[in-house]
Design a protein around this motif. Sequence first.
Motif, mmCIF file in Angstrom:
data_model
loop_
_atom_site.group_PDB
_atom_site.id
_atom_site.type_symbol
_atom_site.label_atom_id
_atom_site.label_comp_id
_atom_site.label_asym_id
_atom_site.label_seq_id
_atom_site.Cartn_x
_atom_site.Cartn_y
_atom_site.Cartn_z
ATOM 1 N N MET A 154 1.074 -2.027 -0.011
ATOM 2 C CA MET A 154 -0.382 0.530 -0.022
ATOM 3 C C MET A 154 1.087 1.671 -0.285
ATOM 4 O O MET A 154 1.821 2.053 1.321
ATOM 5 C CB MET A 154 -0.927 0.209 0.966
ATOM 6 C CG MET A 154 -1.882 0.933 1.254
ATOM 7 S SD MET A 154 -2.853 1.345 3.260
ATOM 8 C CE MET A 154 -1.423 1.670 4.380
ATOM 9 N N LEU A 155 0.688 2.580 -0.866
ATOM 10 C CA LEU A 155 1.240 3.362 -1.237
ATOM 11 C C LEU A 155 0.556 4.272 -0.520
ATOM 12 O O LEU A 155 -0.344 4.391 -1.760
ATOM 13 C CB LEU A 155 2.540 3.698 -2.283
ATOM 14 C CG LEU A 155 2.969 2.297 -3.246
ATOM 15 C CD1 LEU A 155 3.320 2.798 -4.098
ATOM 16 C CD2 LEU A 155 3.775 2.256 -1.932
ATOM 17 N N ASN A 156 0.640 5.311 0.139
ATOM 18 C CA ASN A 156 0.548 6.422 0.215
ATOM 19 C C ASN A 156 0.219 7.703 -0.497
ATOM 20 O O ASN A 156 1.626 8.012 -0.746
ATOM 21 C CB ASN A 156 0.673 6.711 1.846
ATOM 22 C CG ASN A 156 -0.708 7.849 2.261
ATOM 23 O OD1 ASN A 156 -1.028 8.429 1.677
ATOM 24 N ND2 ASN A 156 -0.361 8.404 3.682
ATOM 25 N N ILE A 157 -0.715 8.050 -1.507
ATOM 26 C CA ILE A 157 -0.622 8.721 -2.854
ATOM 27 C C ILE A 157 -1.290 10.930 -2.462
ATOM 28 O O ILE A 157 -1.248 11.071 -3.131
ATOM 29 C CB ILE A 157 -1.718 8.685 -3.900
ATOM 30 C CG1 ILE A 157 -2.503 8.490 -3.766
ATOM 31 C CG2 ILE A 157 -0.352 6.789 -4.592
ATOM 32 C CD1 ILE A 157 -3.474 8.090 -5.129
ATOM 33 N N ASN A 158 -1.230 10.532 -0.670
ATOM 34 C CA ASN A 158 -1.590 11.990 -0.225
ATOM 35 C C ASN A 158 -0.776 12.999 -0.631
ATOM 36 O O ASN A 158 0.277 12.134 0.047
ATOM 37 C CB ASN A 158 -1.960 11.440 1.155
ATOM 38 C CG ASN A 158 -3.731 11.541 1.567
ATOM 39 O OD1 ASN A 158 -4.775 11.545 0.783
ATOM 40 N ND2 ASN A 158 -3.896 10.057 2.193
ATOM 41 N N LYS A 159 -1.190 14.297 -0.714
ATOM 42 C CA LYS A 159 -0.297 14.712 -0.687
ATOM 43 C C LYS A 159 1.276 15.180 0.331
ATOM 44 O O LYS A 159 0.809 14.671 2.004
ATOM 45 C CB LYS A 159 -1.613 17.228 -1.184
ATOM 46 C CG LYS A 159 0.022 17.515 -0.502
ATOM 47 C CD LYS A 159 -1.169 18.624 -1.216
ATOM 48 C CE LYS A 159 -0.271 20.319 -1.999
ATOM 49 N NZ LYS A 159 -0.978 21.199 -1.570
#
Length: 294
Positions: A154-159
């Motif tokens: 799981m990769l966090n793609i939030n700013k």
Amino acid sequence: MNNVSLPINRIYKDRLYKMIFNDKSELLKLYNAINGTHYDDPAMLTITTLDNAIYMTMENDLSFIIDMRLALYEQQSTVNPNLPLRFLMYITDIYSAYTKDMNIYGSKKVQIPLPSFVIFYNGVKSQPDRTEFLLSELFHPTTDQPALELKAVMLNINKGHNQELMNACHTLRDYSEYVARIRTYSAEMPLTDAVEKAITECIHENILRDFLLKNRAEAKAMSIYEYDEEKTLRMFREEGYEDGERNGKIQATIEMCLEFNLSSDAIVQKLMTKFQFSENQAQEYLDNYIAQNS
């Protein structure tokens, strides 16, 4: 369902992320950014995304084969430790289709693409840049030597997260920025206005510009639907409504009301009385039920 108004955005159940990266050129850029590769021919991609119109119950966001490597991508606004099991179901169907003309009962080894499983997380709860989920973590009883394993990343793609990845894939960075603006503006104004403001600004500032210019109406509808869905799911969790028995009673109440052809206003009043909901809470439960079952 007499007298019940369906949410206007129910036809936009696909993900904006999925619509953006359905473009093979953009999907290839994303793959290169994740894997540090330099493929430059989108024609090398063979899309294997499951369509529930064909597979009846199975549907995933994006999957494709490139150079005998099979990538399965999912976008999530909630943390779901069961995704390795879902990925297992997806890949079983994909491999079944891939090998349908091969002799899997013979003495010669068949060759199947090497898989990878990636989850793109853009929910509001704080998460690290990278998290791994293992299928074996779901086994009961547990074992140190599972006969079957599947690892999903799981990769966090939030700013503000995974900057190296964002710098390598500008479209993913732009998508992250667009989502962040909607969340910020929706706290200050109605959701429709927040989405419209985010789209206008992003076009002006060259953020997803070409995509938004070409697909403005669809992007707006999808964004509104996704944010409403995310908010409803968050309400379930934050207010403790994900308890199975309670949710079952709420669903049963709505179904009973629909069987008796009650109006949407009457159903809202019933939920307010029976479960001590506010009017907005009751309406959100009803809208979410209709959206999931329409």
